[in-house]
Design a protein around this motif. Structure first.
Motif, PDB file in Angstrom:
ATOM      1  N   GLY A 576      81.674  96.975  58.636  1.00  0.00           N
ATOM      2  CA  GLY A 576      81.813  96.754  57.206  1.00  0.00           C
ATOM      3  C   GLY A 576      80.509  96.375  56.539  1.00  0.00           C
ATOM      4  O   GLY A 576      80.247  96.763  55.388  1.00  0.00           O
ATOM      5  N   GLU A 577      79.659  95.627  57.235  1.00  0.00           N
ATOM      6  CA  GLU A 577      78.359  95.267  56.671  1.00  0.00           C
ATOM      7  C   GLU A 577      77.450  96.489  56.584  1.00  0.00           C
ATOM      8  O   GLU A 577      76.734  96.676  55.596  1.00  0.00           O
ATOM      9  CB  GLU A 577      77.711  94.181  57.522  1.00  0.00           C
ATOM     10  CG  GLU A 577      76.369  93.715  56.981  1.00  0.00           C
ATOM     11  CD  GLU A 577      75.788  92.565  57.767  1.00  0.00           C
ATOM     12  OE1 GLU A 577      74.552  92.520  57.924  1.00  0.00           O
ATOM     13  OE2 GLU A 577      76.570  91.694  58.216  1.00  0.00           O
ATOM     14  N   THR A 578      77.479  97.320  57.599  1.00  0.00           N
ATOM     15  CA  THR A 578      76.689  98.548  57.564  1.00  0.00           C
ATOM     16  C   THR A 578      77.147  99.458  56.436  1.00  0.00           C
ATOM     17  O   THR A 578      76.333 100.068  55.733  1.00  0.00           O
ATOM     18  CB  THR A 578      76.797  99.277  58.908  1.00  0.00           C
ATOM     19  OG1 THR A 578      76.356  98.404  59.949  1.00  0.00           O
ATOM     20  CG2 THR A 578      75.960 100.535  58.914  1.00  0.00           C
ATOM     21  N   ALA A 579      78.455  99.562  56.237  1.00  0.00           N
ATOM     22  CA  ALA A 579      78.987 100.391  55.156  1.00  0.00           C
ATOM     23  C   ALA A 579      78.545  99.860  53.796  1.00  0.00           C
ATOM     24  O   ALA A 579      78.190 100.643  52.894  1.00  0.00           O
ATOM     25  CB  ALA A 579      80.510 100.443  55.241  1.00  0.00           C
ATOM     26  N   LEU A 580      78.555  98.546  53.619  1.00  0.00           N
ATOM     27  CA  LEU A 580      78.086  97.950  52.367  1.00  0.00           C
ATOM     28  C   LEU A 580      76.621  98.295  52.117  1.00  0.00           C
ATOM     29  O   LEU A 580      76.237  98.668  50.992  1.00  0.00           O
ATOM     30  CB  LEU A 580      78.265  96.429  52.427  1.00  0.00           C
ATOM     31  CG  LEU A 580      77.652  95.635  51.268  1.00  0.00           C
ATOM     32  CD1 LEU A 580      78.449  95.869  49.988  1.00  0.00           C
ATOM     33  CD2 LEU A 580      77.590  94.147  51.600  1.00  0.00           C
ATOM     34  N   THR A 581      75.804  98.197  53.148  1.00  0.00           N
ATOM     35  CA  THR A 581      74.380  98.502  53.012  1.00  0.00           C
ATOM     36  C   THR A 581      74.167  99.955  52.613  1.00  0.00           C
ATOM     37  O   THR A 581      73.379 100.261  51.704  1.00  0.00           O
ATOM     38  CB  THR A 581      73.660  98.203  54.340  1.00  0.00           C
ATOM     39  OG1 THR A 581      73.812  96.826  54.656  1.00  0.00           O
ATOM     40  CG2 THR A 581      72.197  98.546  54.251  1.00  0.00           C
ATOM     41  N   ARG A 582      74.864 100.858  53.273  1.00  0.00           N
ATOM     42  CA  ARG A 582      74.672 102.282  52.960  1.00  0.00           C
ATOM     43  C   ARG A 582      75.159 102.625  51.559  1.00  0.00           C
ATOM     44  O   ARG A 582      74.541 103.446  50.867  1.00  0.00           O
ATOM     45  CB  ARG A 582      75.395 103.132  54.011  1.00  0.00           C
ATOM     46  CG  ARG A 582      74.785 103.000  55.390  1.00  0.00           C
ATOM     47  CD  ARG A 582      75.174 104.136  56.306  1.00  0.00           C
ATOM     48  NE  ARG A 582      74.442 104.095  57.558  1.00  0.00           N
ATOM     49  CZ  ARG A 582      74.364 105.099  58.416  1.00  0.00           C
ATOM     50  NH1 ARG A 582      74.985 106.242  58.144  1.00  0.00           N
ATOM     51  NH2 ARG A 582      73.671 104.986  59.526  1.00  0.00           N
ATOM     52  N   ARG A 583      76.236 102.014  51.122  1.00  0.00           N
ATOM     53  CA  ARG A 583      76.708 102.257  49.753  1.00  0.00           C
ATOM     54  C   ARG A 583      75.680 101.788  48.729  1.00  0.00           C
ATOM     55  O   ARG A 583      75.461 102.445  47.700  1.00  0.00           O
ATOM     56  CB  ARG A 583      78.046 101.553  49.515  1.00  0.00           C
ATOM     57  CG  ARG A 583      79.234 102.218  50.151  1.00  0.00           C
ATOM     58  CD  ARG A 583      80.551 101.706  49.571  1.00  0.00           C
ATOM     59  NE  ARG A 583      80.705 100.263  49.720  1.00  0.00           N
ATOM     60  CZ  ARG A 583      81.270  99.684  50.773  1.00  0.00           C
ATOM     61  NH1 ARG A 583      81.712 100.427  51.782  1.00  0.00           N
ATOM     62  NH2 ARG A 583      81.399  98.364  50.839  1.00  0.00           N
ATOM     63  N   ALA A 584      75.053 100.672  49.024  1.00  0.00           N
ATOM     64  CA  ALA A 584      74.049 100.153  48.097  1.00  0.00           C
ATOM     65  C   ALA A 584      72.883 101.123  47.947  1.00  0.00           C
ATOM     66  O   ALA A 584      72.416 101.382  46.826  1.00  0.00           O
ATOM     67  CB  ALA A 584      73.548  98.792  48.580  1.00  0.00           C
TER      68      ALA A 584
END
Length: 701
Positions: A576-584
């Motif tokens: 979930g943290e990786t997904a947040l980073t990529r969305r940003a």
């Protein structure tokens, strides 16, 4: 438990007692203990030599029957236990099945191979039971240390005990200590590869991004300027090119699919190279395997992940192994080939080589040296330092190889790596000679919190214990130190690097890493005494070592675990943290500036060639304390006018800034709260994994 003496031990004279082992590893006389254990009458007396079940006799002693088989012939007569009045003849007749079969089974269970196998099976069962119970998704301040079940620790302790047991027959059954070394390596470093649903270690995900870009663009751009020092990876692309080829060969989408297995793979590849090095200087297999074991436990610095350093280090050890085995100058050994002048555990100096043979060896090593230079900046310097140190001895004074290595390094630095090389030379004026600053770990303050503080203490204790054991062996076993002088020089060769540069706060770890092979060998020599000596002092030393060896190995294991897993909160991030980073990154326009507290979080370098980055706490602590007084104004003041800018704060960053000492305790939470309430920034996304904010330019919307 006292380690068994090697084949250099004096042969026992006179008849061996019943059940005692002779010089070939076989047993003579009656196996009385087996009969007593079954409650049956003793087996008939035998003549000749009865091979020990499961052992392999030394060369020249004949072939051993398979474990659990009866001897080919039995002389004399007697009553077989449990079989009535039957008589065993000398013609090799098969005994009746009831008594002898159970006796044979018990003997097989008590054989050396069975005793070596049992701890391995027990450790494997404990480890397999513990693995799914490792609570890695809820890492707290002590990393994985309080998330490992007790059975996980028990499995490692059992492996250690089993390894010590195998040393009794290390010379005749080297497969067992090799198996235990591989098992310990797997047990220590495989859990993240098996369990984690994301890339372990932020720098590994950074390298994954570099490999993905290379696959996407098909080439490197050494002259292109990229933020965050990322241009250097285009200037030293050898390792990443190899990994890109592996991605294509495996048919996977990215290196992330195998990246967590790198510590296991590199560790297994390192073991045979270490054996070649150690066997060059010792004939005692106990010492060799103990050195390998200590090397694994002392290799906690975290450079064995999928990295140019881990790959180049393996090549460095390969070059070193070839040099010490095949670059001996004629007439340079002197008395070091006379067994009477050597330590009982030492090997004679390898045979000398001619000038032509050494020239051919240089040509063979040239591609390896070129690959090292194409992959990493520091390893070629360490290689040249080690080769120079070896030239201080007459035995390995090979100027040609040293000059060749230096020329290859210089050629690369002045061509592909020219920009970073010149930039580094410019920093030498302020850093050269500053031993205190260059040997300081990191470039921030001291770690805060019980977990990071424990890690720091464990690191120091590991260095002191390893160094203390190695120095003790050099002083007490001077004959061994004399014949193994190249290992002493190799351990000391990296030390002058402290006078040159701090290597981004990592020089202390790299010096430790490159000095580790020699240090591990002599640390093992302090724990595995020489065999053959019959004096009271030698006997006392062996008795002390029988206790000191397992105790020290357990203590080093206890030091490895916090050093390697104590900061796991900053090494593992949930998907979930990786997904947040990529969305940003994906929602921001190209060319945007991303601000993060540190680059130590997964996917911090996602699409790194399209965005700029500012890791604003990676500076001196005094400056960070000034920043915390008004974080919003401080960060806004560093954003160029008209440039889209975003702040990305994740949970892993919060662990990293505390673990590395960038911010005081509670500083990250204060930073996050201040930015959220500031009118200079607005929240774009916030969830349990992190926070994304967009900068509001003054007077803009």
């Amino acid at each position: 438990m006292e380690p068994q003496e090697t084949q250099e031990s004096p042969e026992p004279k006179g008849p061996a007692p019943a059940g005692a082992k002779n010089g070939t590893g076989t047993e003579t006389g009656v196996e009385a203990a087996s009969g007593a254990a079954t409650g049956a009458a003793p087996a008939p007396a035998t003549t000749g030599t009865v091979p020990d079940a499961g052992t392999v006799p030394a060369p020249g002693s004949g072939s051993a029957p398979a474990a659990g088989t009866a001897p080919a012939s039995v002389t004399g007569t007697g009553t077989a236990p449990g079989s009535g009045t039957g008589t065993a003849s000398g013609t090799g007749t098969t005994p009746t099945p009831s008594g002898p079969r159970s006796l044979t089974s018990l003997t097989a269970l008590r054989s050396p191979d069975a005793l070596n196998l049992l701890p391995l099976l027990l450790a494997a069962a404990l480890w397999a039971w513990a693995l799914p119970r490792i609570d890695f998704r809820n890492i707290a301040e002590f990393g994985l240390l309080d998330r490992f079940p007790l059975t996980f620790y028990a499995s490692l302790a059992v492996l250690t005990g089993g390894f010590v047991l195998t040393l009794r027959r290390a010379g005749t059954a080297p497969l067992w200590p090799a198996t235990y070394c591989a098992a310990m390596l797997f047990a220590l470093k495989a859990p993240p590869a098996i369990l984690y649903d994301n890339v372990r270690y932020a720098w590994a995900s950074k390298h994954d991004a570099i490999i993905s870009r290379l696959l996407d663009q098909g080439t490197v751009h050494p002259g292109t300027e990229l933020s965050g020092g990322m241009s250097a990876y285009d200037q030293w692309p050898g390792f990443f090119s190899l990994d890109a080829a592996l991605v294509r060969a495996f048919g996977v989408d990215a290196a992330a699919s195998f990246i967590n297995w790198a510590p296991v793979a590199l560790g297994l590849l390192t073991v045979p190279v270490l054996i070649l090095v150690y066997r060059t200087f010792s004939d005692d297999w106990r010492l060799v395997w103990t050195g390998v074991w200590i090397f694994q436990l002392a290799n906690w610095v975290g450079q064995d992940y999928l990295s140019p350093q881990g790959f180049s280090y393996l090549l460095y050890l390969t070059v070193f192994a070839v040099v010490v085995r095949h670059f001996v100058l004629p007439g340079s050994a002197g008395p070091l080939r006379d067994r009477s002048t050597l330590d009982p555990a030492a090997s004679a100096v390898p045979p000398p080589t001619t000038t032509r043979q050494r020239a051919i060896a240089v040509l063979i090593l040239l591609p390896v040296i070129a690959t090292i230079n194409a992959s990493h900046q520091l390893t070629p310097i360490m290689l040249c330092a080690t080769l120079f140190a070896l030239c201080l001895t007459r035995r390995y004074r090979n100027i040609g190889l040293l000059v060749t290595s230096g020329l290859v390094m210089l050629a690369w630095n002045l061509t592909m790596g020219r920009e970073l090389f010149l930039e580094t030379l410019g920093t030498l004026r302020e850093k050269a000679g500053d031993l205190l600053a260059n040997s300081r770990p990191g470039f921030a303050g001291d770690p805060t919190g019980p977990g990071p503080e424990l890690v720091g203490s464990a690191n120091i204790l590991m260095v002191l214990s390893l160094g203390g054991l190695a120095v003790a062996a050099v002083l007490l076993r001077r004959k061994l130190a004399r014949s193994a002088l190249p290992l002493v020089l190799a351990a000391a060769a990296p030390l002058p690097m402290f006078a040159v540069n701090d290597y981004g706060g990592e020089m202390v770890f790299r010096v430790y890493l490159f000095g580790l092979p020699g240090s591990a060998f002599f640390a093992a020599a302090a724990l595995v005494p020489a065999v053959g000596a019959a004096s009271r002092a030698a006997t006392a030393a062996r008795r002390v070592a029988a206790v000191a060896l397992p105790v020290t190995l357990i203590a080093m294991l206890a030091g490895f675990l916090p050093s390697y897993y104590g900061k796991e909160g900053m090494h593992y991030a949930p998907p979930g943290e990786t997904a947040l980073t990529r969305r940003a990154f994906d929602r921001a326009p190209e060319g945007s500036l991303f601000l993060a507290a540190t680059g130590a979080f997964p996917d911090a370098y996602y699409r790194y060639d399209r965005y700029e980055r500012w890791f604003f706490t990676e500076q001196e602590v005094d400056e960070n304390l000034r920043m915390l007084k008004d974080p919003a104004s401080y960060l806004a003041g560093g954003i160029p006018e008209g440039k889209p800018a975003y702040v990305l704060l994740t949970r892993t960053q919060g662990e990293a800034v505390i673990g590395e000492g960038y911010l005081p305790a509670g500083g990250f939470d204060r930073l996050r709260a201040a930015l959220k309430r500031s009118p200079l920034f607005e929240v774009v996304e916030e969830n349990e994994y992190g926070l994304v904010l967009r900068h509001r330019p003054a007077g803009g919307g």
